[in-house]
Each structure stands twice: as structure tokens, then as C-alpha cells.
Design an enzyme around this catalytic site. Structure first.
Site, PDB file in Angstrom:
ATOM      1  N   ARG A 254      30.889  11.280  41.902  1.00 49.09           N
ATOM      2  CA  ARG A 254      29.953  10.294  41.349  1.00 49.09           C
ATOM      3  C   ARG A 254      30.685   8.957  41.268  1.00 49.09           C
ATOM      4  O   ARG A 254      31.513   8.767  40.392  1.00 49.09           O
ATOM      5  CB  ARG A 254      29.532  10.764  39.955  1.00 49.09           C
ATOM      6  CG  ARG A 254      28.325  10.059  39.364  1.00 49.09           C
ATOM      7  CD  ARG A 254      28.255  10.282  37.856  1.00 49.09           C
ATOM      8  NE  ARG A 254      29.223   9.432  37.202  1.00 49.09           N
ATOM      9  CZ  ARG A 254      29.831   9.723  36.041  1.00 49.09           C
ATOM     10  NH1 ARG A 254      29.566  10.838  35.396  1.00 49.09           N
ATOM     11  NH2 ARG A 254      30.695   8.870  35.508  1.00 49.09           N
ATOM     12  N   HIS A 258      27.543   7.564  34.949  1.00 49.77           N
ATOM     13  CA  HIS A 258      26.602   8.692  34.848  1.00 49.77           C
ATOM     14  C   HIS A 258      25.167   8.166  34.925  1.00 49.77           C
ATOM     15  O   HIS A 258      24.362   8.650  35.714  1.00 49.77           O
ATOM     16  CB  HIS A 258      26.834   9.445  33.544  1.00 49.77           C
ATOM     17  CG  HIS A 258      25.773  10.449  33.244  1.00 49.77           C
ATOM     18  ND1 HIS A 258      25.614  11.599  33.983  1.00 49.77           N
ATOM     19  CD2 HIS A 258      24.778  10.460  32.322  1.00 49.77           C
ATOM     20  CE1 HIS A 258      24.579  12.278  33.509  1.00 49.77           C
ATOM     21  NE2 HIS A 258      24.060  11.605  32.509  1.00 49.77           N
ATOM     22  N   TYR A 267      36.670   6.764  30.234  1.00 51.12           N
ATOM     23  CA  TYR A 267      37.164   8.147  30.292  1.00 51.12           C
ATOM     24  C   TYR A 267      37.747   8.561  31.643  1.00 51.12           C
ATOM     25  O   TYR A 267      38.174   9.691  31.799  1.00 51.12           O
ATOM     26  CB  TYR A 267      36.068   9.140  29.868  1.00 51.12           C
ATOM     27  CG  TYR A 267      34.776   9.032  30.650  1.00 51.12           C
ATOM     28  CD1 TYR A 267      34.642   9.661  31.891  1.00 51.12           C
ATOM     29  CD2 TYR A 267      33.686   8.319  30.162  1.00 51.12           C
ATOM     30  CE1 TYR A 267      33.470   9.567  32.617  1.00 51.12           C
ATOM     31  CE2 TYR A 267      32.498   8.224  30.875  1.00 51.12           C
ATOM     32  CZ  TYR A 267      32.402   8.849  32.104  1.00 51.12           C
ATOM     33  OH  TYR A 267      31.235   8.760  32.820  1.00 51.12           O
TER      34      TYR A 267
HETATM   35  C1  LIG Z   1      19.858  20.966  28.151  1.00 48.85           C
HETATM   36  C2  LIG Z   1      20.478  19.609  28.163  1.00 48.85           C
HETATM   37  N1  LIG Z   1      21.632  19.398  27.494  1.00 48.85           N
HETATM   38  C3  LIG Z   1      22.212  18.189  27.506  1.00 48.85           C
HETATM   39  C4  LIG Z   1      21.624  17.139  28.165  1.00 48.85           C
HETATM   40  C5  LIG Z   1      22.289  15.764  28.193  1.00 48.85           C
HETATM   41  N2  LIG Z   1      22.838  15.526  29.514  1.00 48.85           N
HETATM   42  C6  LIG Z   1      22.196  14.742  30.405  1.00 48.85           C
HETATM   43  S1  LIG Z   1      23.010  14.645  31.867  1.00 48.85           S
HETATM   44  C7  LIG Z   1      24.247  15.652  31.325  1.00 48.85           C
HETATM   45  C8  LIG Z   1      25.409  15.992  32.215  1.00 48.85           C
HETATM   46  C9  LIG Z   1      25.018  16.747  33.445  1.00 48.85           C
HETATM   47  O1  LIG Z   1      26.116  16.852  34.306  1.00 48.85           O
HETATM   48  P1  LIG Z   1      25.988  17.536  35.714  1.00 48.85           P
HETATM   49  O2  LIG Z   1      25.235  18.802  35.608  1.00 48.85           O
HETATM   50  O3  LIG Z   1      27.346  17.601  36.291  1.00 48.85           O
HETATM   51  O4  LIG Z   1      25.059  16.533  36.559  1.00 48.85           O
HETATM   52  P2  LIG Z   1      25.359  15.010  36.984  1.00 48.85           P
HETATM   53  O5  LIG Z   1      24.735  14.141  35.937  1.00 48.85           O
HETATM   54  O6  LIG Z   1      26.823  14.828  37.088  1.00 48.85           O
HETATM   55  O7  LIG Z   1      24.673  14.814  38.287  1.00 48.85           O
HETATM   56  C10 LIG Z   1      24.024  16.040  30.005  1.00 48.85           C
HETATM   57  C11 LIG Z   1      24.926  16.897  29.235  1.00 48.85           C
HETATM   58  C12 LIG Z   1      20.400  17.389  28.838  1.00 48.85           C
HETATM   59  N3  LIG Z   1      19.764  16.432  29.514  1.00 48.85           N
HETATM   60  N4  LIG Z   1      19.857  18.628  28.824  1.00 48.85           N
END
Ligand SMILES: Cc1ncc(C[n+]2csc(CCOP(=O)(O)OP(=O)(O)O)c2C)c(N)n1
Ligand SMILES: [Mg+2]
Length: 357
Positions: A254, A258, A267
Site C-alpha cells: 500500500r 490507509h 508508523y
Molecule cells: C469488522 C471491522 N473491524 C475493524 C474495522 C476498522 N478497519 C477498517 S480498515 C481496517 C484494516 C484492514 O486491513 P486489511 O484487511 O489489511 O485491508 P487494507 O485496508 O490494507 O486493504 C480496519 C481494522 C472494520 N472496518 N471492520
């Protein structure tokens, strides 16, 4: 070989634009097909860039950039047939492009003027899903449905490295496995789940998790559009022919924040980003086209001009999207009329009436 292919990583195009052979995953692309992939990559990067700018100017509430993940999304997206069904997260703008979803409809969701914006059935592209991992369960259910319909189709579920720690994703692996569902689990391992690094999700490469669930897992260079296309094509074809699920781990990065609400400099170290810039998914296709004299400067200029035009068009149409009436939020709660909703709507309408016009 100058690439960083290891026995664990399928790579067909090195960061320097050299073609590499792979015994199991080869692909024969005409110069026209490669140019078309290049165009996709450049155009989705431009849509993304424009969306980030629109958010910064207050035109979108938030945006989740796909910067760096273009090859994973275009490669896998272009492997799909019209009959296949895709279940995205909130970052799959490149896959949406491959499914012919108007980018402005994606922007509408982040502008807060639509509830998703497109008809999933029309594009075989489900609505964006923010609840991490939940779409993998929906995807398995859908896959089991088309399995019972005996359709010549497969399902693909997108999710991130962080999502692999969710119960939903693990449950979906089990259901897909024991029912031999026609599904491809496409994990974009972009190394981060907001500020949580990969090592806080797993002690083993993610693709190896599949073996514990009883289906194959494979790691592909997620910045290599050829490899992503070849590996996803094979997995989808296996799914369609009754061989069950595959987990694809697209090893990528990425490159942006985010979302626009995040500041990754807090971080992660700058050198990490610099190292990944050398593996840019677009530059290697450009180098390949140049080296093999499949494209000249005119071609690259014309794609750039098309991107400028698309960017301007997306911007214009985004800003022109009308604000919905505040009362619209009551419209899609239930299919049929509902007493409580009617009451709430009336109360809110009266409240709005209290303002001067
Ligand atoms: C069930 C849930 N828990 C927490 C969140 C908050 N949240 C949004 S994005 C994220 C991280 C996701 O990381 P990843 O699966 O690696 O996907 P990326 O964003 O890196 O594409 C979190 C914890 C959420 N949207 N849904
Ligand atoms: Mg991630």
C-alpha cells in the site's frame, strides 16, 4: 534473472520489465493485450489520484487509495468473465474498472450521496464492503448458490492481510472448503492493516494458511500484472471446473495512506516506501513495452492524454452530483413500508421544516 521471484512467489515480469518463464503459470499476451493492461493500470491510478485530490479539497468525505495495488486488481479483474461474480472491500477501484462500473459511482459513496451507487447484478460486482472480511462469507454463500445452479461461473472474494485475522474469513474458508465452493479468495497483502504490520497477523506466509483448510494457496507478485492475471485465471478456471477454492496471496504494498484520514509517516519508515517504489506495477509494464518495441512514445503520450481527460471528467461529474434530500435516508431501510420508519421520517421532516429556507 534480476527479479525477486522465489520458489514461493510467482512472477512473470520483473520490476525491470524482463519476462520470466514459470512452469505452471505461463501466459501468452499479444502486444495489444499488454498495451491494454498498461492503459488500465494508468487510468485507474489517475482515477485514484483525482479522488485523493477531491477528498483533500473537501469534495469527498474520505477515500481509500489503491496506489501500488493496481496490478493485483487489474490482473485479477481482467481474469474474470462476465458471468463471474466479484465481492470487493472498499479499495477495489481497479476491479470496479474491470467490471465497467462508472468511477463516479464509486466516488458518490465516498461523497455520501449514494448508498453504493451501482447495481451489483448489472456488473456482477457487489457493493463495497467496509466491515472487514464480511464479504468473504457473502461470497461463499453466492458461490454455493451458483454451484447449485450448475452455472459456468466462479466467485472471487477480495480482502486484505488484516482481514485474514477475522473470524468471518476463517469461517468462509471452512465453508468453501467442505462444500468445494467455486470461489477464489484473493488476498491483497499490502503489508499493512492501517498501522498494524503484517507480522502482527501471521507467523507464516498467508498463502500457506490455505493448506490447513484443505485447499491450495499460492503467492503471486502482486505488482506483476501478468502473474496476477495468469494465477487468477487458473484459480477461476479450477473453481469453474469443480476443483473448489484457491487462496491467492498477492504480495504487494500500500504505497499511500490507509485512507485520507491516516498518516502513515507516524508508523512506518520512509525507506520501506522507497524500496517498493522500485517495484512499481506500472513502470515494469512500460519498460517491457519499450524494450520489446511493442509501443512507442506516441502510445504512452496518448494514454497520458486519455488519463488527463478521464481525470477531468471524473472530477467534473463528481462535483456535479446532487446532494440527496436528508429524508432519502429513510427510503432504503426496509423494502416495504414500516410504521417506525414512517414515524421517524415525519418527525425529521417536521424538524427540517423548522429551518428558514
Ligand atoms: C469488522 C471491522 N473491524 C475493524 C474495522 C476498522 N478497519 C477498517 S480498515 C481496517 C484494516 C484492514 O486491513 P486489511 O484487511 O489489511 O485491508 P487494507 O485496508 O490494507 O486493504 C480496519 C481494522 C472494520 N472496518 N471492520
Ligand atoms: Mg492490508
Amino acid at each position: 534473472m534480476t527479479g525477486d521471484a522465489t520458489p514461493e512467489l510467482v512472477q512473470l515480469l520483473t520490476p525491470e520489465g524482463e519476462r520470466v518463464e514459470h512452469p505452471d503459470y505461463d501466459i501468452d499476451l499479444t502486444p495489444e493485450e499488454v498495451k491494454s493492461l498498461y492503459r488500465d493500470l494508468v487510468l485507474v491510478r489517475r482515477i485514484d489520484l483525482e479522488a485523493v485530490a477531491l477528498q483533500r479539497q473537501g469534495e469527498l468525505g474520505i477515500w481509500a487509495s489503491l496506489l501500488g495495488q493496481e496490478a493485483a486488481q487489474i490482473g485479477s479483474g481482467r481474469a474474470l468473465t462476465d458471468a463471474d461474480m466479484a465481492f470487493p472491500t472498499y479499495r477495489e477501484h481497479g476491479v470496479a474498472w474491470c467490471r465497467d462500473v462508472d468511477p463516479v459511482k464509486l466516488l458518490g459513496l465516498f461523497r455520501g450521496v449514494n448508498h453504493g451507487g451501482w447495481d451489483p447484478a448489472e456488473h456482477n460486482f457487489h457493493l463495497y464492503t467496509i466491515v472487514i472480511g464480511s464479504q468473504t462469507l457473502h461470497a461463499v454463500g453466492y458461490a454455493m448458490g451458483i454451484q447449485r445452479d450448475d452455472a459456468n461461473a466462479a466467485t472471487i472474494a477480495y480482502f486484505g492481510d488484516g482481514a485474514t485475522s477475522q473470524g468471518d474469513v476463517n469461517e468462509s474458508f471452512i465453508w468453501a472448503s467442505v462444500f468445494n465452493a467455486p470461489i477464489v479468495f484473493f488476498c491483497q497483502n499490502n503489508q499493512w492493516a492501517i498501522s498494524e504490520p503484517l507480522e502482527k497477523q501471521t507467523r507464516i506466509p498467508l498463502y500457506r494458511r490455505a493448506s490447513g483448510f484443505g485447499f491450495p494457496g499460492i503467492r503471486v507478485d502482486g505488482n506483476d500484472v501478468f502473474a496476477c492475471l495468469a494465477v487468477t485465471r487458473k484459480a477461476l478456471s479450477d473453481a469453474r471446473s469443480g476443483q473448489g477454492p484457491t487462496l491467492i496471496e498477492a504480495f504487494t504494498y500500500r504505497m499511500g495512506a490507509h485512507t485520507t484520514t491516516d498518516d502513515p509517516t507516524r508508523y512506518r519508515v520512509a525507506s520501506e516506501l522507497e524500496a517498493w517504489k522500485l517495484k512499481d506495477p506500472i513502470e515494469r509494464v512500460k519498460a517491457y513495452l519499450f524494450k520489446n518495441e511493442h509501443a512507442d512514445q506516441d502510445f504512452f503520450d496518448s494514454v497520458e492524454a486519455e488519463a488527463d481527460k478521464l481525470g477531468a471528467d471524473v472530477r467534473k461529474r463528481c462535483i456535479e452530483m446532487p446532494d440527496p434530500s436528508p429524508l432519502d435516508m429513510y427510503e432504503h431501510v426496509y423494502r416495504d413500508p414500516h410504521l417506525l420508519i414512517d414515524e421517524e421520517r415525519a418527525t425529521y421532516a417536521a424538524y427540517l421544516e423548522g429551518f428558514e429556507r
